[in-house]
Design a protein around this motif. Structure first.
Motif, PDB file in Angstrom:
ATOM      1  N   ALA A 127      27.957   1.329  -7.118  1.00 12.54           N
ATOM      2  CA  ALA A 127      28.131   0.238  -6.123  1.00 12.54           C
ATOM      3  C   ALA A 127      26.564   0.918  -5.338  1.00 12.54           C
ATOM      4  O   ALA A 127      25.449  -0.324  -5.543  1.00 12.54           O
ATOM      5  CB  ALA A 127      29.354  -0.186  -5.112  1.00 12.54           C
ATOM      6  N   SER A 128      26.245   2.104  -4.510  1.00 11.37           N
ATOM      7  CA  SER A 128      25.041   2.439  -4.162  1.00 11.37           C
ATOM      8  C   SER A 128      23.811   2.773  -5.122  1.00 11.37           C
ATOM      9  O   SER A 128      23.129   1.900  -5.031  1.00 11.37           O
ATOM     10  CB  SER A 128      25.312   3.721  -3.728  1.00 11.37           C
ATOM     11  OG  SER A 128      23.747   4.062  -3.095  1.00 11.37           O
ATOM     12  N   ASP A 129      24.087   2.027  -6.636  1.00 11.41           N
ATOM     13  CA  ASP A 129      22.802   2.320  -7.666  1.00 11.41           C
ATOM     14  C   ASP A 129      22.814   0.667  -7.992  1.00 11.41           C
ATOM     15  O   ASP A 129      21.313   0.323  -7.636  1.00 11.41           O
ATOM     16  CB  ASP A 129      23.231   3.100  -8.852  1.00 11.41           C
ATOM     17  CG  ASP A 129      23.239   4.612  -8.508  1.00 11.41           C
ATOM     18  OD1 ASP A 129      23.045   5.367  -7.242  1.00 11.41           O
ATOM     19  OD2 ASP A 129      24.380   5.066  -9.703  1.00 11.41           O
ATOM     20  N   LEU A 130      23.494   0.370  -8.114  1.00 14.65           N
ATOM     21  CA  LEU A 130      23.302  -1.333  -8.166  1.00 14.65           C
ATOM     22  C   LEU A 130      22.555  -2.071  -7.528  1.00 14.65           C
ATOM     23  O   LEU A 130      21.488  -3.121  -6.998  1.00 14.65           O
ATOM     24  CB  LEU A 130      24.832  -2.211  -8.483  1.00 14.65           C
ATOM     25  CG  LEU A 130      25.429  -1.696  -9.755  1.00 14.65           C
ATOM     26  CD1 LEU A 130      26.515  -2.174  -9.709  1.00 14.65           C
ATOM     27  CD2 LEU A 130      23.947  -2.764 -10.659  1.00 14.65           C
ATOM     28  N   LYS A 131      23.009  -1.288  -4.863  1.00 15.87           N
ATOM     29  CA  LYS A 131      22.674  -2.214  -3.957  1.00 15.87           C
ATOM     30  C   LYS A 131      20.803  -1.442  -4.334  1.00 15.87           C
ATOM     31  O   LYS A 131      20.258  -2.115  -3.787  1.00 15.87           O
ATOM     32  CB  LYS A 131      23.504  -1.279  -3.141  1.00 15.87           C
ATOM     33  CG  LYS A 131      23.366  -2.140  -2.084  1.00 15.87           C
ATOM     34  CD  LYS A 131      24.429  -2.270  -0.788  1.00 15.87           C
ATOM     35  CE  LYS A 131      23.894  -2.220   0.620  1.00 15.87           C
ATOM     36  NZ  LYS A 131      24.436  -2.410   1.728  1.00 15.87           N
ATOM     37  N   ALA A 132      21.034  -0.215  -4.480  1.00 21.74           N
ATOM     38  CA  ALA A 132      19.262  -0.294  -4.625  1.00 21.74           C
ATOM     39  C   ALA A 132      18.860  -0.925  -5.475  1.00 21.74           C
ATOM     40  O   ALA A 132      17.473  -1.342  -4.862  1.00 21.74           O
ATOM     41  CB  ALA A 132      19.114   1.112  -5.471  1.00 21.74           C
ATOM     42  N   LEU A 133      19.229  -1.396  -6.654  1.00 21.81           N
ATOM     43  CA  LEU A 133      18.697  -2.207  -6.890  1.00 21.81           C
ATOM     44  C   LEU A 133      18.440  -3.733  -6.978  1.00 21.81           C
ATOM     45  O   LEU A 133      17.553  -4.897  -7.279  1.00 21.81           O
ATOM     46  CB  LEU A 133      18.336  -2.703  -8.779  1.00 21.81           C
ATOM     47  CG  LEU A 133      18.693  -1.021  -9.855  1.00 21.81           C
ATOM     48  CD1 LEU A 133      19.350  -1.095 -11.144  1.00 21.81           C
ATOM     49  CD2 LEU A 133      16.562  -1.148  -9.486  1.00 21.81           C
ATOM     50  N   PHE A 134      19.683  -4.321  -6.283  1.00 22.31           N
ATOM     51  CA  PHE A 134      20.150  -5.758  -5.902  1.00 22.31           C
ATOM     52  C   PHE A 134      20.573  -5.629  -5.380  1.00 22.31           C
ATOM     53  O   PHE A 134      22.065  -5.700  -5.167  1.00 22.31           O
ATOM     54  CB  PHE A 134      20.633  -6.226  -6.807  1.00 22.31           C
ATOM     55  CG  PHE A 134      20.279  -6.345  -9.139  1.00 22.31           C
ATOM     56  CD1 PHE A 134      18.911  -7.131  -9.089  1.00 22.31           C
ATOM     57  CD2 PHE A 134      20.770  -5.050  -9.591  1.00 22.31           C
ATOM     58  CE1 PHE A 134      18.833  -6.864 -11.017  1.00 22.31           C
ATOM     59  CE2 PHE A 134      20.039  -4.904 -11.073  1.00 22.31           C
ATOM     60  CZ  PHE A 134      19.403  -5.832 -11.107  1.00 22.31           C
ATOM     61  N   PRO A 135      19.700  -5.485  -3.801  1.00 25.56           N
ATOM     62  CA  PRO A 135      20.365  -6.076  -2.472  1.00 25.56           C
ATOM     63  C   PRO A 135      21.652  -6.785  -2.663  1.00 25.56           C
ATOM     64  O   PRO A 135      22.231  -6.178  -1.634  1.00 25.56           O
ATOM     65  CB  PRO A 135      19.196  -5.547  -1.197  1.00 25.56           C
ATOM     66  CG  PRO A 135      18.113  -5.115  -2.349  1.00 25.56           C
ATOM     67  CD  PRO A 135      18.521  -5.746  -3.239  1.00 25.56           C
ATOM     68  N   GLU A 136      21.095  -7.757  -2.374  1.00 20.55           N
ATOM     69  CA  GLU A 136      22.353  -9.153  -3.206  1.00 20.55           C
ATOM     70  C   GLU A 136      23.997  -8.864  -3.371  1.00 20.55           C
ATOM     71  O   GLU A 136      24.768  -9.448  -3.045  1.00 20.55           O
ATOM     72  CB  GLU A 136      21.364 -10.621  -3.337  1.00 20.55           C
ATOM     73  CG  GLU A 136      20.462 -10.577  -2.232  1.00 20.55           C
ATOM     74  CD  GLU A 136      21.321 -11.466  -1.319  1.00 20.55           C
ATOM     75  OE1 GLU A 136      22.232 -12.581  -0.883  1.00 20.55           O
ATOM     76  OE2 GLU A 136      20.906 -11.012  -0.290  1.00 20.55           O
ATOM     77  N   ILE A 137      23.879  -7.810  -4.434  1.00 18.35           N
ATOM     78  CA  ILE A 137      25.045  -7.557  -4.450  1.00 18.35           C
ATOM     79  C   ILE A 137      26.273  -7.162  -3.997  1.00 18.35           C
ATOM     80  O   ILE A 137      27.234  -6.888  -4.153  1.00 18.35           O
ATOM     81  CB  ILE A 137      24.755  -6.185  -6.466  1.00 18.35           C
ATOM     82  CG1 ILE A 137      26.130  -6.500  -6.991  1.00 18.35           C
ATOM     83  CG2 ILE A 137      25.005  -4.888  -5.512  1.00 18.35           C
ATOM     84  CD1 ILE A 137      25.693  -5.898  -8.359  1.00 18.35           C
ATOM     85  N   SER A 138      25.278  -6.268  -2.652  1.00 21.47           N
ATOM     86  CA  SER A 138      26.877  -6.705  -1.404  1.00 21.47           C
ATOM     87  C   SER A 138      27.880  -7.137  -1.362  1.00 21.47           C
ATOM     88  O   SER A 138      28.857  -7.853  -0.985  1.00 21.47           O
ATOM     89  CB  SER A 138      26.311  -6.251  -0.023  1.00 21.47           C
ATOM     90  OG  SER A 138      25.306  -6.815   0.491  1.00 21.47           O
TER      91      SER A 138
END
Length: 391
Positions: free
Chosen positions: A48-59
């Motif tokens: 989740a941390s790696d994905l959020k670094a690329l796509f903040p909206e994924i939160s």
């Protein structure tokens, strides 16, 4: 992307891990570990941390995964059962009440709670190990994220060094490279792999099966074998040596100097490669005979031969080719010659059991190390010498 009316949508991604497959074999072999509930939570937190670094909206979305790594043959199967199992995890799917979160599934006592989330133990593990991740969220957002991932993962999808180091320890593997990937990326990679080795028709079958193509598709291999995908299963004709050499694709090949034997060995190699790969991806393969197109049931095919037995012939001759092992077994008893062909991994054992049950007594067994045939009749023949006795 899986669309559901009046609900959130799912999008399927992967963490692709390039590892050292030598750890999976040998005296000290160990498969990737199954993570317990606590470690599965930490795993998903890293992803989740790696994905959020690329796509903040994924939160604003939920992420769902299980603490297990899979071979691509288990993931790339019709209906994608591993992903379906992740998407079946109970969550609130109504858009107006949707609350994002991290949903991890861990093992208890070395077992996953759902059978489709258990890595299959009989799959030979390869260089690439995959962690499936499902993204769930509001339809418009998931659609936008999916489109962005299709482009950005290629250049920016590398897993952070911190996450890779944690996964290396948790799963008990070595990691040479780890990156985010979409199913489109994985399918494209599989296509390149198969095309590189001359198996593009095999990829066409797999791609049609994965896309749930309702239309039948027929492909022809480099050696002229035909495979038909229809109604979820693959059908193909199996050619015995005698038929192949006399009336089939081998009819034009000279019989001298083992050229015919070598050509049928390569025909068998291609046939087995298609069969093994299709079955590894969860596709049923049905066999038919040539001529009358009779369906073949069981693990082997028995053929009545027109070869005439000789008095000094071995009772049993196991024809083989290169590293493929046994191609066919010729049996002589009384004035009859029969050929047996294994059609599955257990086929040879079943042939041997059949021989023990139906042809009692002491058998002379020959292992000529090649495919023995008559150059004149172009049929398999028993070995006339160079054999050993066996009960």
């Amino acid at each position: 992307m899986i669309k559901r009316p009046d609900s959130t949508d799912f999008y399927r991604v992967l963490v692709a891990i390039e590892t050292d497959p030598t750890r999976f074999y040998g005296a000290n072999a160990s498969r990737p570990a199954l993570l317990n509930h606590s470690d599965s939570e930490q795993l998903l937190a890293h992803i989740a941390s790696d994905l959020k670094a690329l796509f903040p909206e994924i939160s604003r979305c939920s992420l769902i995964t299980a603490g297990a790594l899979f071979d691509q043959t288990q993931l790339l199967r019709p209906l994608y059962p591993v992903f379906q199992a992740l998407e079946a995890v109970p969550t609130n799917q109504q858009t107006e009440n949707f609350k994002p979160g991290l949903v991890s599934i861990g093992a208890s006592d070395g077992q996953m709670p759902v059978s489709d989330l258990c890595p299959l133990p009989d799959i030979p593990l390869g260089l690439l190990q995959l962690l499936p991740v499902v993204i769930q969220g509001p339809a418009d957002l998931v659609r936008e994220l999916g489109q962005a991932m299709e482009y950005r993962f290629i250049e920016e999808g590398q897993v952070s060094a911190h996450s890779a180091a944690w996964m290396e320890t948790a799963f008990g593997i070595s990691i040479n490279h780890a990156r985010m990937m979409t199913l489109t990326d994985l399918n494209a990679m599989l296509r390149l792999q198969l095309d590189h080795f001359g198996f593009l028709p095999l990829w066409e079958l797999l791609d049609a099966a994965l896309s749930e193509n309702v239309e039948a598709i027929k492909v022809q291999t480099e050696r002229g074998q035909e495979f038909l995908l229809e109604n979820g299963s693959v059908q193909t004709r199996f050619e015995t040596f005698d038929n192949w050499a006399r009336q089939g694709r081998g009819a034009h090949i000279a019989a001298e100097r083992q050229a015919l034997a070598a050509a049928y060995g390569e025909w068998t190699r291609e046939f087995r490669q298609y069969l093994t790969t299709l079955q590894a991806h969860g596709l049923e393969v049905r066999f038919h005979t040539t001529g009358d197109d009779t369906s073949i049931e069981g693990t082997y095919l028995k053929e009545a031969s027109e070869s005439a037995p000789g008095t000094g012939d071995s009772t049993i001759t196991e024809h083989s080719y290169s590293e493929l092992g046994t191609i066919a077994v010729t049996v002589r008893h009384s004035d009859i010659v029969e050929n047996y062909y294994p059609l599955s991994a257990g086929g040879l054992n079943d042939i041997q059991a059949h021989i023990r049950a139906h042809i009692p007594g002491v058998h002379s067994v020959a292992f000529p190390g090649t495919i023995l045939h008559s150059e004149k009749s172009r049929r398999l023949v028993p070995d006339a010498g160079n054999f050993m006795a066996r009960n």
